[in-house]
Design a protein around this motif. Structure first.
Motif, PDB file in Angstrom:
ATOM      1  N   ARG A  19       0.835  -1.211   0.000  1.00 53.55           N
ATOM      2  CA  ARG A  19       0.000   0.000   0.000  1.00 53.55           C
ATOM      3  C   ARG A  19       0.867   1.258   0.000  1.00 53.55           C
ATOM      4  NH1 ARG A  19      -3.170  -3.160   3.399  1.00 53.55           N
ATOM      5  NH2 ARG A  19      -2.323  -2.204   5.297  1.00 53.55           N
ATOM      6  N   ALA A  20       1.941   1.231   0.769  1.00 54.67           N
ATOM      7  CA  ALA A  20       2.835   2.396   0.820  1.00 54.67           C
ATOM      8  C   ALA A  20       3.494   2.637  -0.535  1.00 54.67           C
ATOM      9  CB  ALA A  20       3.894   2.205   1.904  1.00 54.67           C
ATOM     10  N   ILE A  21       3.923   1.579  -1.180  1.00 59.59           N
ATOM     11  CA  ILE A  21       4.547   1.721  -2.504  1.00 59.59           C
ATOM     12  C   ILE A  21       3.525   2.204  -3.522  1.00 59.59           C
ATOM     13  CG2 ILE A  21       5.584   0.424  -4.408  1.00 59.59           C
ATOM     14  CD1 ILE A  21       7.094  -1.193  -2.267  1.00 59.59           C
ATOM     15  N   ALA A  22       2.299   1.672  -3.445  1.00 62.60           N
ATOM     16  CA  ALA A  22       1.238   2.122  -4.358  1.00 62.60           C
ATOM     17  C   ALA A  22       0.938   3.607  -4.118  1.00 62.60           C
ATOM     18  CB  ALA A  22      -0.015   1.280  -4.165  1.00 62.60           C
ATOM     19  N   ASN A  23       0.889   4.006  -2.850  1.00 66.55           N
ATOM     20  CA  ASN A  23       0.645   5.412  -2.521  1.00 66.55           C
ATOM     21  C   ASN A  23       1.788   6.289  -3.032  1.00 66.55           C
ATOM     22  OD1 ASN A  23      -0.751   7.587  -1.351  1.00 66.55           O
ATOM     23  ND2 ASN A  23       0.471   7.426   0.511  1.00 66.55           N
ATOM     24  N   LEU A  24       3.015   5.831  -2.853  1.00 69.50           N
ATOM     25  CA  LEU A  24       4.173   6.580  -3.342  1.00 69.50           C
ATOM     26  C   LEU A  24       4.128   6.705  -4.863  1.00 69.50           C
ATOM     27  CD1 LEU A  24       6.808   8.037  -2.715  1.00 69.50           C
ATOM     28  CD2 LEU A  24       7.968   5.828  -2.786  1.00 69.50           C
ATOM     29  N   ASN A  25       3.746   5.639  -5.546  1.00 67.11           N
ATOM     30  CA  ASN A  25       3.627   5.686  -7.008  1.00 67.11           C
ATOM     31  C   ASN A  25       2.541   6.663  -7.446  1.00 67.11           C
ATOM     32  OD1 ASN A  25       5.706   3.991  -7.926  1.00 67.11           O
ATOM     33  ND2 ASN A  25       4.505   2.177  -7.445  1.00 67.11           N
ATOM     34  N   THR A  26       1.427   6.708  -6.720  1.00 64.85           N
ATOM     35  CA  THR A  26       0.358   7.652  -7.047  1.00 64.85           C
ATOM     36  C   THR A  26       0.836   9.084  -6.864  1.00 64.85           C
ATOM     37  OG1 THR A  26      -1.314   6.052  -6.351  1.00 64.85           O
ATOM     38  CG2 THR A  26      -2.004   8.348  -6.448  1.00 64.85           C
ATOM     39  N   ILE A  27       1.519   9.337  -5.763  1.00 68.29           N
ATOM     40  CA  ILE A  27       2.066  10.674  -5.517  1.00 68.29           C
ATOM     41  C   ILE A  27       3.064  11.039  -6.604  1.00 68.29           C
ATOM     42  CG2 ILE A  27       3.488  12.056  -3.940  1.00 68.29           C
ATOM     43  CD1 ILE A  27       2.197  10.374  -1.641  1.00 68.29           C
ATOM     44  N   MET A  28       3.926  10.091  -6.965  1.00 72.84           N
ATOM     45  CA  MET A  28       4.922  10.349  -8.024  1.00 72.84           C
ATOM     46  C   MET A  28       4.239  10.644  -9.356  1.00 72.84           C
ATOM     47  SD  MET A  28       8.110   7.777  -7.352  1.00 72.84           S
ATOM     48  CE  MET A  28       9.040   8.355  -8.747  1.00 72.84           C
ATOM     49  N   ASP A  29       3.154   9.913  -9.669  1.00 70.00           N
ATOM     50  CA  ASP A  29       2.429  10.171 -10.914  1.00 70.00           C
ATOM     51  C   ASP A  29       1.947  11.615 -10.966  1.00 70.00           C
ATOM     52  OD1 ASP A  29       2.746   7.543 -11.782  1.00 70.00           O
ATOM     53  OD2 ASP A  29       0.766   6.899 -11.085  1.00 70.00           O
ATOM     54  N   ARG A  30       1.327  12.054  -9.873  1.00 64.27           N
ATOM     55  CA  ARG A  30       0.813  13.419  -9.822  1.00 64.27           C
ATOM     56  C   ARG A  30       1.948  14.439  -9.868  1.00 64.27           C
ATOM     57  NH1 ARG A  30      -2.629  13.718  -4.758  1.00 64.27           N
ATOM     58  NH2 ARG A  30      -2.905  15.872  -5.422  1.00 64.27           N
ATOM     59  N   LEU A  31       3.041  14.141  -9.189  1.00 62.29           N
ATOM     60  CA  LEU A  31       4.187  15.049  -9.169  1.00 62.29           C
ATOM     61  C   LEU A  31       4.842  15.129 -10.547  1.00 62.29           C
ATOM     62  CD1 LEU A  31       5.822  16.934  -7.371  1.00 62.29           C
ATOM     63  CD2 LEU A  31       7.180  14.967  -6.648  1.00 62.29           C
ATOM     64  N   VAL A  32       4.972  14.000 -11.216  1.00 63.03           N
ATOM     65  CA  VAL A  32       5.544  13.974 -12.565  1.00 63.03           C
ATOM     66  C   VAL A  32       4.676  14.790 -13.518  1.00 63.03           C
ATOM     67  CG1 VAL A  32       5.923  12.456 -14.557  1.00 63.03           C
ATOM     68  CG2 VAL A  32       6.866  11.841 -12.336  1.00 63.03           C
ATOM     69  N   GLU A  33       3.358  14.615 -13.450  1.00 68.37           N
ATOM     70  CA  GLU A  33       2.453  15.390 -14.305  1.00 68.37           C
ATOM     71  C   GLU A  33       2.614  16.889 -14.061  1.00 68.37           C
ATOM     72  OE1 GLU A  33      -1.513  14.042 -13.491  1.00 68.37           O
ATOM     73  OE2 GLU A  33      -1.131  12.049 -14.325  1.00 68.37           O
ATOM     74  N   THR A  34       2.698  17.265 -12.803  1.00 65.79           N
ATOM     75  CA  THR A  34       2.833  18.682 -12.449  1.00 65.79           C
ATOM     76  C   THR A  34       4.162  19.241 -12.945  1.00 65.79           C
ATOM     77  OG1 THR A  34       1.473  18.305 -10.492  1.00 65.79           O
ATOM     78  CG2 THR A  34       2.774  20.320 -10.539  1.00 65.79           C
ATOM     79  N   ILE A  35       5.236  18.498 -12.753  1.00 65.58           N
ATOM     80  CA  ILE A  35       6.558  18.972 -13.187  1.00 65.58           C
ATOM     81  C   ILE A  35       6.643  19.037 -14.708  1.00 65.58           C
ATOM     82  CG2 ILE A  35       9.014  18.345 -13.239  1.00 65.58           C
ATOM     83  CD1 ILE A  35       8.656  17.449 -10.307  1.00 65.58           C
ATOM     84  N   GLU A  36       6.073  18.044 -15.394  1.00 66.58           N
ATOM     85  CA  GLU A  36       6.063  18.084 -16.861  1.00 66.58           C
ATOM     86  C   GLU A  36       5.273  19.286 -17.366  1.00 66.58           C
ATOM     87  OE1 GLU A  36       4.561  14.185 -17.805  1.00 66.58           O
ATOM     88  OE2 GLU A  36       6.583  13.374 -18.080  1.00 66.58           O
ATOM     89  N   GLU A  37       4.150  19.580 -16.723  1.00 63.05           N
ATOM     90  CA  GLU A  37       3.344  20.739 -17.113  1.00 63.05           C
ATOM     91  C   GLU A  37       4.103  22.042 -16.846  1.00 63.05           C
ATOM     92  OE1 GLU A  37       0.320  22.989 -18.665  1.00 63.05           O
ATOM     93  OE2 GLU A  37       0.602  20.825 -18.785  1.00 63.05           O
ATOM     94  N   GLU A  38       4.768  22.125 -15.705  1.00 62.61           N
ATOM     95  CA  GLU A  38       5.559  23.315 -15.387  1.00 62.61           C
ATOM     96  C   GLU A  38       6.683  23.495 -16.409  1.00 62.61           C
ATOM     97  OE1 GLU A  38       7.535  25.080 -11.409  1.00 62.61           O
ATOM     98  OE2 GLU A  38       8.383  23.176 -12.102  1.00 62.61           O
ATOM     99  N   THR A  39       7.353  22.412 -16.758  1.00 61.00           N
ATOM    100  CA  THR A  39       8.435  22.470 -17.739  1.00 61.00           C
ATOM    101  C   THR A  39       7.908  22.929 -19.096  1.00 61.00           C
ATOM    102  OG1 THR A  39       9.605  20.707 -16.574  1.00 61.00           O
ATOM    103  CG2 THR A  39      10.267  21.128 -18.850  1.00 61.00           C
TER     104      THR A  39
END
Length: 157
Positions: A19-39
């Motif tokens: 569950r922790a790894i799945a949660n971390l992956n979900t957070i990373m997905d959202r963070l990656v999307e945000t950083i890609e959009e910012e870039t």
């Protein structure tokens, strides 16, 4: 349970680790999307639009750091019970680091370009405001650093 409370709970079993790894992956997905959009926005010269993502990025980074710390603290348990998930997480983290490096490069370039524009405008204004005189050798005097007036910018147009 709130996100802050979840971050303080230790991982004690393989199912909690999943569950922790799945949660971390979900957070990373959202963070990656945000950083890609910012870039993308920064590359397009839409710096104000890129800055709008700052609050979301900071909150996601905080969640990412907290959940990463939880997973890191349970590294031995995860390595024993979920070695393939740990390997996938390491690979994903390496790709994430590359994305962050690209983002930082784009932001640094935008900063340098905007600083260069401001310095150029400031020096041009200083040059136009100083009187045109000549020194003893017959060359034109360059405007001194103390002769320039402060430059004020309006952020709203």
């Amino acid at each position: 349970m709130s996100e802050a409370a979840k971050a303080n709970v230790l991982i004690a079993s393989a199912s909690e680790a999943e569950r922790a790894i799945a949660n971390l992956n979900t957070i990373m997905d959202r963070l990656v999307e945000t950083i890609e959009e910012e870039t993308a926005r920064a590359r397009a010269g839409k710096l104000h639009a890129a800055a709008e993502l700052d609050e979301v990025k900071v909150e996601l980074a905080r969640l990412y750091a907290a959940e990463s710390e939880r997973v890191k603290n349970a590294r031995d348990l995860i390595a024993r019970s979920l070695p393939e998930a740990l390997d996938a997480l390491h690979k994903r983290h390496a790709a994430f680091q590359a994305l962050l490096q690209t983002n930082l490069t784009v932001l640094a370039t935008a900063h340098a370009v905007s600083e260069g524009i401001i310095r150029g405008v400031s020096s041009e204004l200083a040059r136009k405001q100083t009187p045109s005189t000549y020194c003893a050798s017959g060359r034109a005097n360059a405007p001194g650093a103390k002769t320039s007036q402060p430059l004020a910018l309006s952020r709203t147009l």
